[in-house]
Design a protein around this motif. Structure first.
Motif, PDB file in Angstrom:
ATOM      1  N   ALA A 181      13.675  10.630  -6.668  1.00 29.93           N
ATOM      2  CA  ALA A 181      14.157  11.330  -7.866  1.00 29.93           C
ATOM      3  C   ALA A 181      15.311  10.600  -8.532  1.00 29.93           C
ATOM      4  CB  ALA A 181      14.568  12.749  -7.486  1.00 29.93           C
ATOM      5  N   SER A 182      16.032   9.767  -7.776  1.00 30.19           N
ATOM      6  CA  SER A 182      17.128   8.980  -8.345  1.00 30.19           C
ATOM      7  C   SER A 182      16.633   7.847  -9.232  1.00 30.19           C
ATOM      8  CB  SER A 182      17.976   8.388  -7.225  1.00 30.19           C
ATOM      9  OG  SER A 182      17.230   7.424  -6.486  1.00 30.19           O
ATOM     10  N   GLY A 183      15.341   7.541  -9.161  1.00 27.79           N
ATOM     11  CA  GLY A 183      14.764   6.417  -9.892  1.00 27.79           C
ATOM     12  C   GLY A 183      14.498   5.197  -9.039  1.00 27.79           C
ATOM     13  N   ALA A 184      15.014   5.179  -7.813  1.00 23.51           N
ATOM     14  CA  ALA A 184      14.798   4.035  -6.925  1.00 23.51           C
ATOM     15  C   ALA A 184      13.344   4.000  -6.450  1.00 23.51           C
ATOM     16  CB  ALA A 184      15.745   4.107  -5.734  1.00 23.51           C
ATOM     17  N   VAL A 185      12.792   2.785  -6.379  1.00 15.91           N
ATOM     18  CA  VAL A 185      11.417   2.580  -5.908  1.00 15.91           C
ATOM     19  C   VAL A 185      11.474   1.826  -4.585  1.00 15.91           C
ATOM     20  CG1 VAL A 185       9.171   1.531  -6.402  1.00 15.91           C
ATOM     21  CG2 VAL A 185      10.528   2.539  -8.261  1.00 15.91           C
ATOM     22  N   PHE A 186      10.804   2.370  -3.573  1.00 16.87           N
ATOM     23  CA  PHE A 186      10.784   1.755  -2.258  1.00 16.87           C
ATOM     24  C   PHE A 186       9.354   1.398  -1.876  1.00 16.87           C
ATOM     25  CE2 PHE A 186      14.655   4.195  -2.385  1.00 16.87           C
ATOM     26  CZ  PHE A 186      15.588   3.317  -1.838  1.00 16.87           C
ATOM     27  N   GLN A 187       9.256   0.336  -1.084  1.00 15.22           N
ATOM     28  CA  GLN A 187       7.973  -0.196  -0.632  1.00 15.22           C
ATOM     29  C   GLN A 187       8.062  -0.454   0.851  1.00 15.22           C
ATOM     30  OE1 GLN A 187       7.770  -3.556   0.498  1.00 15.22           O
ATOM     31  NE2 GLN A 187       5.680  -4.242   0.171  1.00 15.22           N
ATOM     32  N   ALA A 188       6.969  -0.161   1.587  1.00 18.89           N
ATOM     33  CA  ALA A 188       6.892  -0.474   3.013  1.00 18.89           C
ATOM     34  C   ALA A 188       5.928  -1.635   3.182  1.00 18.89           C
ATOM     35  CB  ALA A 188       6.435   0.735   3.813  1.00 18.89           C
ATOM     36  N   GLU A 189       6.447  -2.765   3.639  1.00 23.12           N
ATOM     37  CA  GLU A 189       5.683  -4.010   3.703  1.00 23.12           C
ATOM     38  C   GLU A 189       4.919  -4.144   5.007  1.00 23.12           C
ATOM     39  OE1 GLU A 189       5.153  -8.204   2.186  1.00 23.12           O
ATOM     40  OE2 GLU A 189       4.668  -6.133   1.743  1.00 23.12           O
ATOM     41  N   ASN A 246      11.535  -2.182   1.659  1.00 19.68           N
ATOM     42  CA  ASN A 246      12.215  -2.897   0.582  1.00 19.68           C
ATOM     43  C   ASN A 246      12.512  -1.952  -0.573  1.00 19.68           C
ATOM     44  OD1 ASN A 246      12.091  -5.796   1.487  1.00 19.68           O
ATOM     45  ND2 ASN A 246       9.909  -5.308   1.547  1.00 19.68           N
ATOM     46  N   ARG A 247      13.669  -2.122  -1.163  1.00 18.56           N
ATOM     47  CA  ARG A 247      13.962  -1.455  -2.433  1.00 18.56           C
ATOM     48  C   ARG A 247      13.557  -2.413  -3.538  1.00 18.56           C
ATOM     49  NH1 ARG A 247      19.258   1.993  -4.375  1.00 18.56           N
ATOM     50  NH2 ARG A 247      18.516   2.386  -6.505  1.00 18.56           N
ATOM     51  N   LEU A 248      12.564  -2.004  -4.343  1.00 23.64           N
ATOM     52  CA  LEU A 248      12.033  -2.886  -5.373  1.00 23.64           C
ATOM     53  C   LEU A 248      12.876  -2.808  -6.635  1.00 23.64           C
ATOM     54  CD1 LEU A 248       8.173  -2.334  -5.027  1.00 23.64           C
ATOM     55  CD2 LEU A 248       9.694  -3.859  -3.748  1.00 23.64           C
ATOM     56  N   THR A 249      13.280  -3.972  -7.100  1.00 17.31           N
ATOM     57  CA  THR A 249      14.021  -4.073  -8.355  1.00 17.31           C
ATOM     58  C   THR A 249      13.328  -5.098  -9.237  1.00 17.31           C
ATOM     59  OG1 THR A 249      15.493  -5.734  -7.372  1.00 17.31           O
ATOM     60  CG2 THR A 249      16.232  -3.434  -7.319  1.00 17.31           C
ATOM     61  N   PRO A 250      13.343  -4.893 -10.557  1.00 12.93           N
ATOM     62  CA  PRO A 250      12.655  -5.837 -11.453  1.00 12.93           C
ATOM     63  C   PRO A 250      13.139  -7.264 -11.231  1.00 12.93           C
ATOM     64  CG  PRO A 250      13.290  -3.862 -12.644  1.00 12.93           C
ATOM     65  CD  PRO A 250      13.934  -3.762 -11.293  1.00 12.93           C
ATOM     66  N   VAL A 309       0.832  -1.199   0.000  1.00 12.82           N
ATOM     67  CA  VAL A 309       0.000   0.000   0.000  1.00 12.82           C
ATOM     68  C   VAL A 309       0.870   1.254   0.000  1.00 12.82           C
ATOM     69  CG1 VAL A 309      -1.805   1.259   1.220  1.00 12.82           C
ATOM     70  CG2 VAL A 309      -1.863  -1.224   1.156  1.00 12.82           C
ATOM     71  N   ALA A 310       2.000   1.218   0.707  1.00 10.51           N
ATOM     72  CA  ALA A 310       2.915   2.352   0.758  1.00 10.51           C
ATOM     73  C   ALA A 310       4.057   2.118  -0.225  1.00 10.51           C
ATOM     74  CB  ALA A 310       3.455   2.540   2.170  1.00 10.51           C
ATOM     75  N   MET A 311       4.126   2.952  -1.251  1.00 11.89           N
ATOM     76  CA  MET A 311       5.214   2.916  -2.232  1.00 11.89           C
ATOM     77  C   MET A 311       5.607   4.344  -2.564  1.00 11.89           C
ATOM     78  SD  MET A 311       4.548  -0.055  -5.073  1.00 11.89           S
ATOM     79  CE  MET A 311       2.987   0.620  -5.657  1.00 11.89           C
ATOM     80  N   VAL A 312       6.878   4.518  -2.952  1.00 13.69           N
ATOM     81  CA  VAL A 312       7.340   5.837  -3.361  1.00 13.69           C
ATOM     82  C   VAL A 312       8.490   5.669  -4.350  1.00 13.69           C
ATOM     83  CG1 VAL A 312       9.045   6.094  -1.495  1.00 13.69           C
ATOM     84  CG2 VAL A 312       7.984   8.128  -2.502  1.00 13.69           C
ATOM     85  N   ARG A 313       8.586   6.594  -5.297  1.00 13.19           N
ATOM     86  CA  ARG A 313       9.710   6.625  -6.234  1.00 13.19           C
ATOM     87  C   ARG A 313      10.548   7.859  -5.929  1.00 13.19           C
ATOM     88  NH1 ARG A 313      11.421   8.895 -11.006  1.00 13.19           N
ATOM     89  NH2 ARG A 313      12.573   7.512 -12.420  1.00 13.19           N
ATOM     90  N   GLU A 318      16.617 -17.528  -0.833  1.00 10.49           N
ATOM     91  CA  GLU A 318      16.390 -16.999  -2.177  1.00 10.49           C
ATOM     92  C   GLU A 318      15.751 -15.618  -2.169  1.00 10.49           C
ATOM     93  OE1 GLU A 318      13.846 -19.941  -3.795  1.00 10.49           O
ATOM     94  OE2 GLU A 318      15.332 -21.550  -3.663  1.00 10.49           O
ATOM     95  N   ARG A 319      15.462 -15.119  -1.003  1.00 10.27           N
ATOM     96  CA  ARG A 319      14.720 -13.875  -0.860  1.00 10.27           C
ATOM     97  C   ARG A 319      15.628 -12.657  -1.010  1.00 10.27           C
ATOM     98  NH1 ARG A 319      13.261 -11.520   5.001  1.00 10.27           N
ATOM     99  NH2 ARG A 319      11.571 -10.070   4.486  1.00 10.27           N
ATOM    100  N   THR A 320      15.086 -11.566  -1.578  1.00  7.84           N
ATOM    101  CA  THR A 320      15.754 -10.273  -1.550  1.00  7.84           C
ATOM    102  C   THR A 320      15.486  -9.651  -0.190  1.00  7.84           C
ATOM    103  OG1 THR A 320      15.402  -9.985  -3.925  1.00  7.84           O
ATOM    104  CG2 THR A 320      15.952  -8.015  -2.651  1.00  7.84           C
ATOM    105  N   ALA A 321      16.518  -9.425   0.588  1.00 12.91           N
ATOM    106  CA  ALA A 321      16.357  -8.989   1.978  1.00 12.91           C
ATOM    107  C   ALA A 321      15.918  -7.529   2.056  1.00 12.91           C
ATOM    108  CB  ALA A 321      17.670  -9.182   2.732  1.00 12.91           C
ATOM    109  N   PRO A 322      15.216  -7.154   3.117  1.00  7.12           N
ATOM    110  CA  PRO A 322      14.837  -5.745   3.300  1.00  7.12           C
ATOM    111  C   PRO A 322      16.070  -4.855   3.451  1.00  7.12           C
ATOM    112  CG  PRO A 322      13.663  -7.183   4.849  1.00  7.12           C
ATOM    113  CD  PRO A 322      14.725  -8.008   4.218  1.00  7.12           C
ATOM    114  N   VAL A 323      15.924  -3.587   3.076  1.00  7.96           N
ATOM    115  CA  VAL A 323      16.987  -2.624   3.352  1.00  7.96           C
ATOM    116  C   VAL A 323      16.893  -2.144   4.797  1.00  7.96           C
ATOM    117  CG1 VAL A 323      17.186  -1.905   0.961  1.00  7.96           C
ATOM    118  CG2 VAL A 323      15.627  -0.679   2.475  1.00  7.96           C
ATOM    119  N   SER A 324      15.709  -2.280   5.402  1.00  2.97           N
ATOM    120  CA  SER A 324      15.532  -1.916   6.804  1.00  2.97           C
ATOM    121  C   SER A 324      14.296  -2.608   7.341  1.00  2.97           C
ATOM    122  CB  SER A 324      15.366  -0.399   6.958  1.00  2.97           C
ATOM    123  OG  SER A 324      15.076  -0.048   8.300  1.00  2.97           O
ATOM    124  N   LEU A 325      14.342  -2.985   8.610  1.00  3.61           N
ATOM    125  CA  LEU A 325      13.135  -3.398   9.298  1.00  3.61           C
ATOM    126  C   LEU A 325      12.384  -2.165   9.798  1.00  3.61           C
ATOM    127  CD1 LEU A 325      14.305  -6.492  11.395  1.00  3.61           C
ATOM    128  CD2 LEU A 325      13.375  -6.420   9.076  1.00  3.61           C
TER     129      LEU A 325
END
Length: 432
Positions: free
Chosen positions: A245-253, A269-273, A239-243, A301-308
């Motif tokens: 200005a650098s182009g990075a997309v972050f999500q709060a899980e 999480n930093r979302l990457t394709p 529900v919480a996502m933001v892009r 196999e999981r992409t780990a969070p950038v922060s809890l």
């Protein structure tokens, strides 16, 4: 006889209309008492960080205005658009136009009605306003709301109580694509007896089209492909996502609903394709979830969070502060923690690096209500955060525990908040 008369009076009082400031969206005990001023608005009694105050812009009383305000968007000239969830039933939502009045009141006009759980709202690159419903995304011009059109359709019909995550959200990527949240259809992909719901490969059978962020490619200004690809998977509820200005997309899980108050932690999480972020197999940094512990390889196999984040914080909105009122916050990540447990009811500001990623510490603590703190896992990254609302726990007769949903930065740099449980619009400003 006297006793019967007293009981009759009490019964009739219980049937009376809500008192002023206690509309049907908030209920008894949800009113924000005020005293003095906060940047030109009545000042609430919520204890704030030094240098900040919270004003009450509006709180529902009677039938005017949204029942469950969620998203906020300022228009040129100072009016606001507000999405109204209405209820957790389809077809009860709306989009309202709020016009602040001289003297402190507001005027409401309902622009669109009959929506199904509208939440996110944003201005698109073509200048139109975009609103996410449960199963589609609409675009419209506020001057002609009757001409709203669906630009994305066919999102899953995740009705609450049948499934678990009905709200859609979206961000526009740098190439014009729409990145759209499609929440998971259950909490942990388990049967009623706690057994995994698996496909022929032993994986969760619910993730073929849900529990992900979809990418809809831009076809032309204001038009997107009907087909979609998986941008990022293994996400319970984005529900919480933001892009940035650098182009990075972050999500709060929003992590799963375990009954323990100290687990599991929510995440940034930093979302990457092509990334897979762990749902329903893994949470925290590498903890197998109940029901899936027999498949520990999935955590590797999981992409780990950038922060809890604190457990059960329930982040619902995130943005980067770019206003003038609080220069000390510029460039930082602003986040609402909406949940009802002891970590939530907070507005957090998180320090970031040049890519917009949260700066983190180890062996950190998070605050709990009514007082005190709890540790994050010692070896896990925790956000370097400032809490603007350290005293937003329930204070009878003064204010409820906060339920911040939508966030927005106004042109003057103040921070506006939609509190959906108390049917209120609030504003963080400098003390007078």
């Amino acid at each position: 006889m006297i006793r019967r008369l007293v009981l009759a009076v009490l019964f009739l009082a219980g049937l009376a209309a809500p008192a002023a400031g206690q509309g049907p969206g908030q209920g008894a005990g949800r009113a924000y008492a005020v005293q003095g001023e906060c940047g030109g608005r009545p000042r609430t009694l919520v204890a704030m960080a030094d240098g900040y105050c919270m004003g009450r812009v509006w709180q529902r009383a009677g039938d005017a205005g949204p029942r469950m305000p969620r998203g906020l968007l300022e228009l040129p000239g100072g009016d606001w658009l507000v999405t109204d969830l209405g209820s957790w039933d389809a077809g009860r939502g709306a989009v309202w136009r709020m016009s602040p009045q001289h003297g402190g009141g507001v005027r409401w006009v309902r622009l669109i009605r009959g929506l199904s759980m509208p939440h996110a709202i944003a201005r698109g690159p073509d200048g139109r306003i975009y609103v996410a419903e449960m199963s589609r995304i609409l675009a419209f011009d506020p001057a002609r709301p009757d001409a709203a059109v669906a630009v994305i359709e066919g999102l899953p019909d995740n009705r609450l109580h049948e499934n678990r995550h009905p709200l859609s959200s979206f961000v526009f990527d740098g190439d014009g694509a729409l990145l759209v949240n499609v929440g998971a259809p259950s909490d942990r992909c388990l049967t009623a007896t706690g057994a995994p719901v698996t496909d022929a490969h032993g994986q969760c059978a619910e993730t073929a089209e849900q529990a992900m962020v979809r990418r809809y490619a831009a076809m032309a200004p204001g038009r997107w492909s009907r087909d979609w690809t998986v941008f990022a998977a293994g996400l319970r509820n984005s529900v919480a996502m933001v892009r940035h200005a650098s182009g990075a997309v972050f999500q709060a899980e929003n992590s799963v609903d375990l009954t323990t108050p100290d687990r599991p932690f929510d995440e940034i999480n930093r979302l990457t394709p092509g990334g897979h972020y762990g749902w329903p197999y893994c949470t925290d940094m590498a903890t197998a979830l109940p029901g899936w512990a027999a498949r520990p390889a999935r955590c590797g196999e999981r992409t780990a969070p950038v922060s809890l984040l604190p457990p059960h914080a329930a982040p619902l909105a995130m943005l980067y502060y770019d206003g003038a009122m609080f220069p000390e916050l510029r460039g930082r990540m602003l986040m609402s923690w909406h949940g009802y447990r002891r970590t939530a009811g907070r507005i957090a500001v998180i320090e970031t690096d040049a890519s917009g990623a949260p700066l983190t510490d180890r062996s950190a603590h998070y605050a709990i209500y009514p007082r005190g703190s709890r540790p994050y896992p010692a070896d896990a990254p925790a956000p370097r955060a400032k809490i603007l609302t350290p005293g937003w726990n329930v204070r009878p007769g003064r204010h409820p525990q906060g339920s911040p949903a939508g966030l927005a930065v106004a042109r003057d740099g103040s921070i506006w908040i939609a509190d959906d449980r108390s049917a209120a619009i609030l504003r963080i400003a400098r003390p007078d």
